[in-house]
Design a protein around this motif. Sequence first.
Motif, PDB file in Angstrom:
ATOM      1  N   LEU A 118       0.842  -1.228  -0.110  1.00 18.67           N
ATOM      2  CA  LEU A 118      -0.012  -0.011   0.026  1.00 18.67           C
ATOM      3  C   LEU A 118       0.938   1.153  -0.040  1.00 18.67           C
ATOM      4  CD1 LEU A 118      -2.856   1.205   0.065  1.00 18.67           C
ATOM      5  CD2 LEU A 118      -2.678   1.150   2.604  1.00 18.67           C
ATOM      6  N   ILE A 119       2.043   1.305   0.692  1.00 19.28           N
ATOM      7  CA  ILE A 119       2.863   2.477   0.860  1.00 19.28           C
ATOM      8  C   ILE A 119       3.449   2.627  -0.484  1.00 19.28           C
ATOM      9  CG2 ILE A 119       5.003   3.122   1.615  1.00 19.28           C
ATOM     10  CD1 ILE A 119       4.065   1.825   4.280  1.00 19.28           C
ATOM     11  N   GLU A 120       4.016   1.436  -1.309  1.00 21.80           N
ATOM     12  CA  GLU A 120       4.435   1.619  -2.403  1.00 21.80           C
ATOM     13  C   GLU A 120       3.424   2.109  -3.668  1.00 21.80           C
ATOM     14  OE1 GLU A 120       7.039  -1.168  -5.066  1.00 21.80           O
ATOM     15  OE2 GLU A 120       5.061  -1.991  -4.831  1.00 21.80           O
ATOM     16  N   LEU A 121       2.365   1.671  -3.477  1.00 22.50           N
ATOM     17  CA  LEU A 121       1.231   2.165  -4.430  1.00 22.50           C
ATOM     18  C   LEU A 121       0.944   3.649  -4.056  1.00 22.50           C
ATOM     19  CD1 LEU A 121      -1.071  -0.859  -4.607  1.00 22.50           C
ATOM     20  CD2 LEU A 121       0.310  -0.235  -6.425  1.00 22.50           C
ATOM     21  N   ILE A 122       0.734   3.971  -2.863  1.00 23.47           N
ATOM     22  CA  ILE A 122       0.612   5.564  -2.648  1.00 23.47           C
ATOM     23  C   ILE A 122       1.918   6.416  -3.204  1.00 23.47           C
ATOM     24  CG2 ILE A 122       0.459   7.384  -0.811  1.00 23.47           C
ATOM     25  CD1 ILE A 122      -1.109   5.231   0.728  1.00 23.47           C
ATOM     26  N   ALA A 123       3.019   6.026  -2.805  1.00 21.20           N
ATOM     27  CA  ALA A 123       4.177   6.629  -3.336  1.00 21.20           C
ATOM     28  C   ALA A 123       4.288   6.745  -4.725  1.00 21.20           C
ATOM     29  CB  ALA A 123       5.544   5.984  -2.587  1.00 21.20           C
ATOM     30  N   GLY A 124       4.099   5.537  -5.584  1.00 18.53           N
ATOM     31  CA  GLY A 124       4.184   5.472  -6.995  1.00 18.53           C
ATOM     32  C   GLY A 124       3.058   6.239  -7.708  1.00 18.53           C
ATOM     33  N   ALA A 125       1.829   6.427  -6.836  1.00 18.12           N
ATOM     34  CA  ALA A 125       0.931   7.502  -7.343  1.00 18.12           C
ATOM     35  C   ALA A 125       1.210   8.810  -7.437  1.00 18.12           C
ATOM     36  CB  ALA A 125      -0.410   7.092  -6.964  1.00 18.12           C
ATOM     37  N   ILE A 126       1.930   9.242  -6.237  1.00 19.78           N
ATOM     38  CA  ILE A 126       2.199  10.455  -6.168  1.00 19.78           C
ATOM     39  C   ILE A 126       3.470  10.880  -7.432  1.00 19.78           C
ATOM     40  CG2 ILE A 126       3.902  12.093  -4.728  1.00 19.78           C
ATOM     41  CD1 ILE A 126       2.214  10.559  -2.217  1.00 19.78           C
ATOM     42  N   ASN A 127       4.494   9.823  -7.219  1.00 20.23           N
ATOM     43  CA  ASN A 127       5.648  10.195  -8.464  1.00 20.23           C
ATOM     44  C   ASN A 127       4.700  10.075  -9.937  1.00 20.23           C
ATOM     45  OD1 ASN A 127       7.778  10.499  -6.848  1.00 20.23           O
ATOM     46  ND2 ASN A 127       8.806   8.880  -7.766  1.00 20.23           N
ATOM     47  N   LEU A 128       3.769   9.250 -10.085  1.00 15.59           N
ATOM     48  CA  LEU A 128       3.272   9.551 -11.235  1.00 15.59           C
ATOM     49  C   LEU A 128       2.614  10.820 -11.529  1.00 15.59           C
ATOM     50  CD1 LEU A 128       1.285   5.875 -12.191  1.00 15.59           C
ATOM     51  CD2 LEU A 128       3.082   7.158 -13.548  1.00 15.59           C
ATOM     52  N   LEU A 129       1.801  11.080 -10.577  1.00 13.86           N
ATOM     53  CA  LEU A 129       1.185  12.629 -10.769  1.00 13.86           C
ATOM     54  C   LEU A 129       2.355  13.671 -10.886  1.00 13.86           C
ATOM     55  CD1 LEU A 129      -1.299  14.458 -10.310  1.00 13.86           C
ATOM     56  CD2 LEU A 129      -0.715  14.533  -8.064  1.00 13.86           C
ATOM     57  N   LEU A 130       3.432  13.558 -10.164  1.00 15.80           N
ATOM     58  CA  LEU A 130       4.563  14.597 -10.173  1.00 15.80           C
ATOM     59  C   LEU A 130       5.331  14.466 -11.835  1.00 15.80           C
ATOM     60  CD1 LEU A 130       5.897  14.594  -6.733  1.00 15.80           C
ATOM     61  CD2 LEU A 130       4.489  16.171  -7.705  1.00 15.80           C
ATOM     62  N   LEU A 131       5.563  13.243 -12.105  1.00 19.43           N
ATOM     63  CA  LEU A 131       6.153  12.961 -13.323  1.00 19.43           C
ATOM     64  C   LEU A 131       5.129  13.588 -14.679  1.00 19.43           C
ATOM     65  CD1 LEU A 131       7.887   9.580 -12.958  1.00 19.43           C
ATOM     66  CD2 LEU A 131       8.948  11.702 -13.333  1.00 19.43           C
ATOM     67  N   GLY A 132       3.926  13.433 -14.445  1.00 18.29           N
ATOM     68  CA  GLY A 132       3.052  13.833 -15.536  1.00 18.29           C
ATOM     69  C   GLY A 132       2.954  15.376 -15.171  1.00 18.29           C
ATOM     70  N   LYS A 133       2.974  16.026 -14.256  1.00 19.77           N
ATOM     71  CA  LYS A 133       3.179  17.539 -14.035  1.00 19.77           C
ATOM     72  C   LYS A 133       4.272  18.069 -14.806  1.00 19.77           C
ATOM     73  CE  LYS A 133       0.184  18.453 -10.272  1.00 19.77           C
ATOM     74  NZ  LYS A 133      -0.097  19.312  -9.376  1.00 19.77           N
ATOM     75  N   ASN A 134       5.616  17.266 -14.794  1.00 15.58           N
ATOM     76  CA  ASN A 134       6.826  17.738 -15.246  1.00 15.58           C
ATOM     77  C   ASN A 134       6.612  17.715 -16.886  1.00 15.58           C
ATOM     78  OD1 ASN A 134       7.860  18.403 -12.838  1.00 15.58           O
ATOM     79  ND2 ASN A 134       9.568  17.317 -12.856  1.00 15.58           N
ATOM     80  N   MET A 135       6.055  16.422 -17.083  1.00 16.38           N
ATOM     81  CA  MET A 135       5.852  16.208 -18.616  1.00 16.38           C
ATOM     82  C   MET A 135       5.114  17.239 -19.435  1.00 16.38           C
ATOM     83  SD  MET A 135       5.021  12.869 -20.679  1.00 16.38           S
ATOM     84  CE  MET A 135       6.460  11.643 -19.918  1.00 16.38           C
ATOM     85  N   ARG A 136       4.004  17.615 -18.464  1.00 16.80           N
ATOM     86  CA  ARG A 136       2.995  18.842 -18.919  1.00 16.80           C
ATOM     87  C   ARG A 136       3.739  19.938 -19.265  1.00 16.80           C
ATOM     88  NH1 ARG A 136      -0.483  20.783 -14.701  1.00 16.80           N
ATOM     89  NH2 ARG A 136       1.743  21.576 -14.184  1.00 16.80           N
TER      90      ARG A 136
END
Length: 147
Positions: A118-136
């Motif tokens: 669960l911790i890994e999934l939450i941290a992964g979702a946060i990184n996906l969101l931040l990587l997406g914002k950086n890509m945008r």
Amino acid sequence: MILIHCLAAIIASLCVATFFCTTVLVELFGSTMAIEAAKSLIVWPGLFVLVPSIVVAGSSGFVLAKTKGNRGGLIQNKKKRMPFIALNGLLVLVPCALLLDSWASNGGLGTRFYIVQLIELIAGAINLLLLGKNMRDGFRLTNRFRN
């Protein structure tokens, strides 16, 4: 340099998204053997693709930032996100992946496994969101998107 940065960022983002989706799908629909295989593949070859791609994306991004100027704060926003992405990856995601792989390969799919999962999934979702914002913001810097 822009092409190298873009490719590395895309590879890193796809790795994180693949790890996240694979984990969710295998937990919902997979057998114990499928969970073990997924955790093993995330560590090898997964982390050996992800970590270098993040290093290349980050370092090439810093080089590119020097040539682009401020550009309305887009570069500053990307620079603020990158340390969190890197620390989240190195201090949370990589250790979680290693632990989960070890536990799964030894038949340890108990409560602690799922808490760390669960911790890994939450941290992964946060990184996906931040990587997406950086890509945008990267697309905006190169005028790929007008907004």
